[in-house]
Design a protein around this motif. Structure first.
Motif, short mmCIF file in Angstrom:
data_model
loop_
_atom_site.label_atom_id
_atom_site.label_comp_id
_atom_site.label_asym_id
_atom_site.label_seq_id
_atom_site.Cartn_x
_atom_site.Cartn_y
_atom_site.Cartn_z
N HIS A 81 -4.17 -21.85 53.52
CA HIS A 81 -3.52 -23.00 54.15
C HIS A 81 -3.21 -24.08 53.12
O HIS A 81 -2.09 -24.63 53.09
N ASP A 82 -4.18 -24.38 52.27
CA ASP A 82 -3.97 -25.44 51.27
C ASP A 82 -2.83 -25.09 50.32
O ASP A 82 -2.00 -25.94 49.99
N GLU A 83 -2.78 -23.85 49.88
CA GLU A 83 -1.75 -23.45 48.93
C GLU A 83 -0.35 -23.53 49.54
O GLU A 83 0.61 -23.93 48.88
N LEU A 84 -0.22 -23.14 50.81
CA LEU A 84 1.09 -23.23 51.46
C LEU A 84 1.54 -24.68 51.58
O LEU A 84 2.71 -25.00 51.32
N VAL A 85 0.63 -25.54 51.98
CA VAL A 85 1.00 -26.96 52.13
C VAL A 85 1.34 -27.57 50.78
O VAL A 85 2.36 -28.26 50.63
N LEU A 86 0.52 -27.32 49.78
CA LEU A 86 0.74 -27.92 48.46
C LEU A 86 1.99 -27.36 47.78
O LEU A 86 2.55 -28.00 46.90
N ALA A 87 2.44 -26.17 48.20
CA ALA A 87 3.66 -25.58 47.65
C ALA A 87 4.90 -25.97 48.44
O ALA A 87 5.97 -25.42 48.22
N ALA A 260 -4.89 -31.00 52.96
CA ALA A 260 -3.83 -30.54 52.07
C ALA A 260 -2.55 -31.34 52.27
O ALA A 260 -1.87 -31.69 51.30
N GLU A 261 -2.23 -31.64 53.52
CA GLU A 261 -1.03 -32.43 53.78
C GLU A 261 -1.16 -33.83 53.19
O GLU A 261 -0.20 -34.38 52.64
N ASN A 262 -2.35 -34.41 53.30
CA ASN A 262 -2.56 -35.72 52.69
C ASN A 262 -2.43 -35.64 51.17
O ASN A 262 -1.88 -36.55 50.55
N ARG A 263 -2.90 -34.55 50.57
CA ARG A 263 -2.75 -34.40 49.12
C ARG A 263 -1.27 -34.33 48.73
O ARG A 263 -0.85 -34.94 47.75
N ARG A 264 -0.50 -33.57 49.50
CA ARG A 264 0.92 -33.45 49.20
C ARG A 264 1.62 -34.80 49.32
O ARG A 264 2.43 -35.19 48.48
#
Length: 406
Positions: A81-87, A260-264
């Motif tokens: 999930h994190d990788e998809l959001v960050l990408a 992850a969304e917050n990181r992006r």
């Protein structure tokens, strides 16, 4: 750290690299750019991306292998999930995969599972969630949409549904709705609710998109006028829908920390700070910007550490209770504050000129941030994050009563 822990970390690093390489090769750059800039990918673009995930066997990461899941651990699902959001990948599955699928797997009959689950995976069915009503949002137990059992003209036993649902995300794209209805008015309100699976092509169902102040139609009102639903499309026992509804909301809130969304989004703000200048100095070097950015960064890392603790508990088999509500509270407030900083940093350029600026990649004048066209719209969208999934006021009350014992 034990040798087993070291091996697990190595495996997760390899898995993260595998996911990252797949997304880099499979996700079209135009779609990636839309998501990165805060624009809305079209349904066809999302479907194409989900088809790629399905080909890879990764479309339903939280489903058991018997229904197409990859058999990942909780840690692997979190990494994925994190990788998809960050990408900058579009959100995939949403209500269909993350909510309706798990509910059918847990509560559905074998016939329901065999009929509906494959159609979610092949994208024949797109689902929306019929919970909130004009007078039943945070107080979901007060819903009024009524379902009465009758025998129709063909001699079939059906539920006849009348009423409406509101703030229904994605209903203008969906062809099925997972709906809470009242089947009994006696006793406590929570005891008279049932869950129905309703084909939105059924006569009597109509959808009215709601245009928001940001110019997008993300939400809808759905109307039911003498809509016939087969009794076989009820999930669980009649009048036992409250238990199913609660389990779905608990699952939803666990995912609403949006780390992850917050990181992006925070990475976006950092780019804005490097791109734009104030009095000849990059915003990233201005004290007011630095102070607000660092505060958001610290809050995000504290949230990430808390989520990691809950994930470890889940991995160890512990049940997660109402305390997960604090993740939703913190994550939704944080994402609003990040978007506020983005708009404040961009300034007047964040005022979108037309609706096309929300859905099409922009052609920008020199010196204008590429994040400007959708900045205000994104901020307006996030205002709903402290309402959707349970308002902050209700979350505070639940935490006070059920966790702190006040």
């Amino acid at each position: 750290m034990t040798a087993r822990d070291t091996a697990n970390d190595t495996d997760l690093h390899a898995f993260r690299a595998e996911v990252r390489a797949f997304v880099a090769a499979a996700l079209p750059q135009a779609v990636r750019d839309k998501v990165r800039l805060g624009l809305e990918p079209g349904k066809a673009e999302v479907q194409a991306w989900q088809a790629r995930l399905a080909q890879q066997g990764w479309l339903v990461p939280n489903w058991p292998t018997a229904w197409g899941g990859p058999g990942w651990s909780e840690e692997q699902r979190a990494v994925f999930h994190d990788e998809l959001v960050l990408a900058d990948a579009p959100e995939s599955g949403g209500i269909s995969i993350a909510m309706v699928g798990p509910i059918l797997i847990r509560y559905g009959t074998p016939a329901q599972q065999q009929h509906f689950l494959p159609r979610i995976v092949n994208q024949e069915h797109w689902w929306c969630q019929g919970y909130s009503e004009p007078n039943a949002g945070s107080d979901l137990a007060s819903l009024k949409t009524r379902a009465e059992r009758r025998v129709n003209a063909n001699g079939e036993e059906v539920y006849v549904v009348n009423g409406s649902k509101i703030w229904t995300s994605g209903a203008h794209h969906a062809n099925w709705i997972f709906c809470l209805v009242r089947t009994d008015t006696g006793g406590r309100p929570q005891e008279g609710i049932s869950c129905l699976l309703i084909d939105m092509q059924t006569p009597g169902v109509s959808v009215r998109p709601i245009r928001g102040i940001h110019g997008w139609s993300l939400f809808n009102q759905v109307f039911f006028d003498e809509v016939e639903v087969p009794v076989a499309h009820r999930v669980g026992e009649e009048n036992a829908g409250w238990t199913i509804a609660k389990s779905l909301l608990e699952h939803e809130r666990l995912n609403l920390a949006r780390v992850a969304e917050n990181r992006r989004r925070l990475a976006k703000v950092r780019q804005i700070g490097l791109q734009l200048h104030e009095a000849g100095v990059p915003l990233a070097r201005r004290p007011w910007f630095q102070q607000r950015y660092r505060e958001l960064e610290v809050r995000l890392e504290a949230l990430a550490a808390t989520v990691l603790r809950f994930r470890q508990q889940a991995q160890d088999g512990a049940s997660l209770g109402p305390e997960t509500g604090m993740l939703k509270l913190i994550g939704s407030t944080l994402i609003q504050d990040i978007e506020n900083l983005a708009v404040d940093a961009i300034g007047p350029d964040s005022l979108a000129c037309d609706r096309a600026a929300h859905v099409e990649l922009p052609e920008l004048a020199p010196g204008r941030s590429p994040y400007a066209p959708a900045a205000s719209a994104r901020r307006f969208v996030t205002r709903g994050y402290t309402i959707a999934g349970g308002s902050s006021e209700i979350q505070h009350e639940m935490l006070a009563k059920q966790v702190l014992g006040l």
